[in-house]
Design an enzyme around this catalytic site. Sequence first.
Site, PDB file in Angstrom:
ATOM      1  N   SER A 100      -9.872  15.355   7.885  1.00  0.00           N
ATOM      2  CA  SER A 100      -9.826  13.897   7.849  1.00  0.00           C
ATOM      3  C   SER A 100      -9.333  13.305   9.171  1.00  0.00           C
ATOM      4  CB  SER A 100      -8.944  13.475   6.667  1.00  0.00           C
ATOM      5  OG  SER A 100      -9.100  12.118   6.386  1.00  0.00           O
ATOM      6  N   ASP A 219     -17.672  11.954  -1.061  1.00  0.00           N
ATOM      7  CA  ASP A 219     -16.549  11.350  -0.329  1.00  0.00           C
ATOM      8  C   ASP A 219     -16.562   9.837  -0.535  1.00  0.00           C
ATOM      9  OD1 ASP A 219     -14.649  10.467   1.523  1.00  0.00           O
ATOM     10  OD2 ASP A 219     -15.145  12.050   2.949  1.00  0.00           O
ATOM     11  N   HIS A 275     -13.518  13.625  -0.924  1.00  0.00           N
ATOM     12  CA  HIS A 275     -12.926  13.689   0.402  1.00  0.00           C
ATOM     13  C   HIS A 275     -12.006  14.911   0.531  1.00  0.00           C
ATOM     14  CE1 HIS A 275     -11.650  12.233   4.248  1.00  0.00           C
ATOM     15  NE2 HIS A 275     -10.384  12.142   3.885  1.00  0.00           N
TER      16      HIS A 275
END
Length: 298
Positions: A100, A219, A275
């Site tokens: 991320s 995501d 995610h």
Amino acid sequence: MRLVSPFFTYIIFVLIFVHVSHSLPFIVLHGIGDECSSRGTTKFTKSLSNWSGSEGYCIEVGNGFWDSWFTPIGDQAQIVCDKVKKMEKLRQGYNIVGRSQGNLIARGVIQFCEGGPPVKNYISLGGPHAGIASIPLCGSGIFCELANILIQSDAYSDPVQEHLAPSGYLKIPSNMKGYLDKCSFLPKVNNEKPGERNSTYKKRFSSLDNLILIMSEQDNVLVPKETSWFGYYPDGAYTPLLPAQKTKLYTEDWIGLKTLDDAGRVKFVKVTGGHLGISDEDMKKHMVPYLVSQKWKI
Ligand SMILES: *[C@@H]1O[C@H](CO)[C@@H](O)[C@H](O)[C@H]1NC(C)=O
Ligand SMILES: *[C@@H]1O[C@H](CO)[C@@H](O)[C@H](O)[C@H]1NC(C)=O
């Protein structure tokens, strides 16, 4: 001579063997609101290390959780740059695995770190490379409330840019002027500012051996999720969503993404999951091969 030569043959054999089996270490850069000591990040690093046989180190910025939110990305990247330069084990080169927001730190380290050890393979899981159009969902809590207040006031004002990490890669398509003028990190690392494109950043990024861009299909934290592949909205609008290959960053090759892709060194990988969700199988398939020892590189 007769006594000596088998001995030397042995020594040479040992030296070559040691060299061949030498595997490059990797570092892990965690995401926002996370820290190296969290269960998820610890398991992730340990698993990759176990499966690849390479040493892995999660590199922390400050105290982790707090700094990941409130230290600007550029400063976080500089902190990691200083740390990797001091790590003896990374001298011969190393690989990076980003999670991320950690991917923007990774980009900063690859492109801005003066005199840092060479980065060979870079694996990006859920990286907001082309920006995000809204701040990451973070549930409830004081941090998120504070972050939301700051963002809603004015994302491109100096106080927000100086104190809220995600504002450094918040790219609001309807405010490109604000973004290019005031956003502190992404326009620079993506060489987006006309007249200020730095060929050194491009040279460094395009010298990666392999770039693995992993996007999670479900995501819903990254808006749009295609940012993991350098896809984004056109300037000034939210439609149509452009795949990386249709963006100017790619076609005009601002950072060397096209150069790398033309050389077959970019893998655009799609995995099932939300995610940062990735199965053990997918980690073994898409990450581990780039972390195992580089055979026969003597
Ligand atoms: C890694 O390997 C060690 C030793 O085999 C084992 O104890 C540990 O549970 C493994 N960790 C993970 C996360 O796979
Ligand atoms: C480009 O970046 C390099 C490395 O940070 C720096 O030394 C150089 O001065 C920059 N060039 C320009 C034109 O800004």
